[in-house]
Design an enzyme around this catalytic site. Sequence first.
Site, PDB file in Angstrom:
ATOM      1  N   LYS A 152      38.423  18.514  61.321  1.00  0.00           N
ATOM      2  CA  LYS A 152      38.952  18.760  62.734  1.00  0.00           C
ATOM      3  C   LYS A 152      38.922  20.389  62.877  1.00  0.00           C
ATOM      4  CE  LYS A 152      39.687  14.631  63.542  1.00  0.00           C
ATOM      5  NZ  LYS A 152      39.531  14.009  62.043  1.00  0.00           N
TER       6      LYS A 152
ATOM      7  N   SER B  76      30.854   4.537  58.759  1.00  0.00           N
ATOM      8  CA  SER B  76      30.968   3.237  58.594  1.00  0.00           C
ATOM      9  C   SER B  76      30.089   2.397  59.753  1.00  0.00           C
ATOM     10  CB  SER B  76      32.005   2.264  58.201  1.00  0.00           C
ATOM     11  OG  SER B  76      33.126   2.400  59.278  1.00  0.00           O
TER      12      SER B  76
ATOM     13  N   GLU C 284      34.928  13.526  67.535  1.00  0.00           N
ATOM     14  CA  GLU C 284      34.729  14.168  66.234  1.00  0.00           C
ATOM     15  C   GLU C 284      33.561  13.587  65.853  1.00  0.00           C
ATOM     16  OE1 GLU C 284      37.615  12.075  64.035  1.00  0.00           O
ATOM     17  OE2 GLU C 284      36.825  10.156  64.307  1.00  0.00           O
TER      18      GLU C 284
ATOM     19  N   LYS D  52      45.689  16.315  66.519  1.00  0.00           N
ATOM     20  CA  LYS D  52      44.802  15.695  65.368  1.00  0.00           C
ATOM     21  C   LYS D  52      44.976  16.259  64.060  1.00  0.00           C
ATOM     22  CE  LYS D  52      40.921  13.737  68.036  1.00  0.00           C
ATOM     23  NZ  LYS D  52      39.764  13.528  68.018  1.00  0.00           N
TER      24      LYS D  52
ATOM     25  N   ASN E 128      31.839  12.479  61.875  1.00  0.00           N
ATOM     26  CA  ASN E 128      32.020  11.916  60.691  1.00  0.00           C
ATOM     27  C   ASN E 128      31.047  12.182  59.903  1.00  0.00           C
ATOM     28  OD1 ASN E 128      34.607   9.955  61.521  1.00  0.00           O
ATOM     29  ND2 ASN E 128      33.093   9.807  63.084  1.00  0.00           N
TER      30      ASN E 128
ATOM     31  N   GLU F 278      40.584  10.913  58.465  1.00  0.00           N
ATOM     32  CA  GLU F 278      39.644  10.284  58.866  1.00  0.00           C
ATOM     33  C   GLU F 278      40.470   9.163  58.497  1.00  0.00           C
ATOM     34  OE1 GLU F 278      36.975  11.211  60.549  1.00  0.00           O
ATOM     35  OE2 GLU F 278      37.154  13.429  59.832  1.00  0.00           O
ATOM     36  N   GLY F 279      39.414   8.006  59.225  1.00  0.00           N
ATOM     37  CA  GLY F 279      39.834   6.422  58.950  1.00  0.00           C
ATOM     38  C   GLY F 279      40.641   5.777  60.365  1.00  0.00           C
TER      39      GLY F 279
ATOM     40  N   ARG G  41      32.277   0.908  69.893  1.00  0.00           N
ATOM     41  CA  ARG G  41      33.642   0.201  69.771  1.00  0.00           C
ATOM     42  C   ARG G  41      34.561   0.252  71.035  1.00  0.00           C
ATOM     43  NH1 ARG G  41      35.278   4.323  64.801  1.00  0.00           N
ATOM     44  NH2 ARG G  41      34.213   5.369  66.244  1.00  0.00           N
TER      45      ARG G  41
ATOM     46  N   ARG H  50      28.045  10.450  61.847  1.00  0.00           N
ATOM     47  CA  ARG H  50      28.069   9.721  63.093  1.00  0.00           C
ATOM     48  C   ARG H  50      28.921  10.390  64.006  1.00  0.00           C
ATOM     49  NH1 ARG H  50      31.474   5.442  62.046  1.00  0.00           N
ATOM     50  NH2 ARG H  50      33.063   6.384  63.248  1.00  0.00           N
TER      51      ARG H  50
END
Length: 435
Positions: free
Chosen positions: A266, A151, A144, A325, A146, A329-330, A411, A125
């Site tokens: 990253k 998810s 970024e 950064k 993923n 992740e998360g 989002r 993603r």
Amino acid sequence: MATGWGSLLQDEQQLEELARQAVDRALAEGVLLRTSQEPSSSDVVSYAPFTLFPSLVPSALLEQAYAVQMDFNLLVDAVSQNAAFLEQTLSSTIKRDNFTAHLFDIHKQVLKEGIAQTVFLGLNRSDYMFQRNADGSAALKQIEINTISASFGGLASRTPAVHRARVLLIAQEKERNIFDQRAIENELLARNIHVIRRKFEDVSEKGSLDQDRRLFMDDQEVAVVYFRDGYMPSHYSLQNWGARLLLERSCAVKCPDIATQLAGTKKVQQELSRSGMLEVLLPGQPEAVARLRATFAGLYSLDMGEEGDQAITEAIAAPSCFVLKPQREGGGNNLYGEEMVQALERLKDSEERASYILMEKIEPEPFGNCLLRPGSPARVVQCISELGIFGVYVRQRKTLVMNKHVGHLLRTKAIEHADGGVAAGVAVLDNPYPV
């Protein structure tokens, strides 16, 4: 805001009624999360946070994001196959970042003994924001990509066309985002594909390989391993690292394999932005390179040396223009403003700084929307959005047999929050309203 929405946002009573109706619909449709108080049980659930209205997204940027996703799939796959590039790019990072170092150690061990896996599955993603330009226009800029546990997509149902067999889903014991994962399991079950849901600890205790490195779990052969765990240092104990190595050594299709997870770091993202690097990784594909480069924001290395020193000096002098950064992740890991300055002052003379990258801060145009969260009143706030485009690819040895964009995730969060996603409790689920 589209015609008619503005007046609704001004009418508090009508807003509350619309919010109640929307929440009921979300519950009926299964837009659910486990509660933070009971993350390992579905006895008590609530609706996943979402916006009351879809948010306006420039249709040209939405189309651009879809168009470039297959290029990003190709790029991630190319990076994952280029062991020399990964080793050179991550050499400084693995000296100071134990998590990336552990991942890379597994990668090296698997390369040394020969990769058993012949089919490679990527479910990525790529996330973007809409940069506000001086002339009032907007530009798509990547935040970024993923490559593991991407998810909220429910998109693993794309795998049956490639390999009809049993799927092992690696999940956490306490998982609030269980219903997103259940949607995937149910879709696979409807296609007569059974999902075995296990933790790393279960793999360590009951997983095994035969002489052909076929993977077995509870005496059942596994064809595909889908990771919804393993993307943060806290997900691993010594036992869990052993389980990850066992899975990686198998010939089962991993989503993602360890090299593809490393391709999503990253540091790799920063290296890809260097002049000429895309041409090396994607030779003979100038159109793909142009589409990719158009989405890149400014990315700067913090390796020891003059280039890293200059980046730190510029960020400390103008903290509002940059984001720091780490290789994580998360959500909720980035540093901004004064917090970033303090971190850079602490890191500037230490080799630890190589485990971070510096990124140009993207400045989207704020807009009004109503964010709905359990236990919170409906109210209109100023927001910004982040658009994610899902991509899936399958490679059989060296032959790419599928490469698609397969959906989006929008989002939205209040502008008061600098960082964090839906699972982190900051952003809410949204839908684009192309304009």
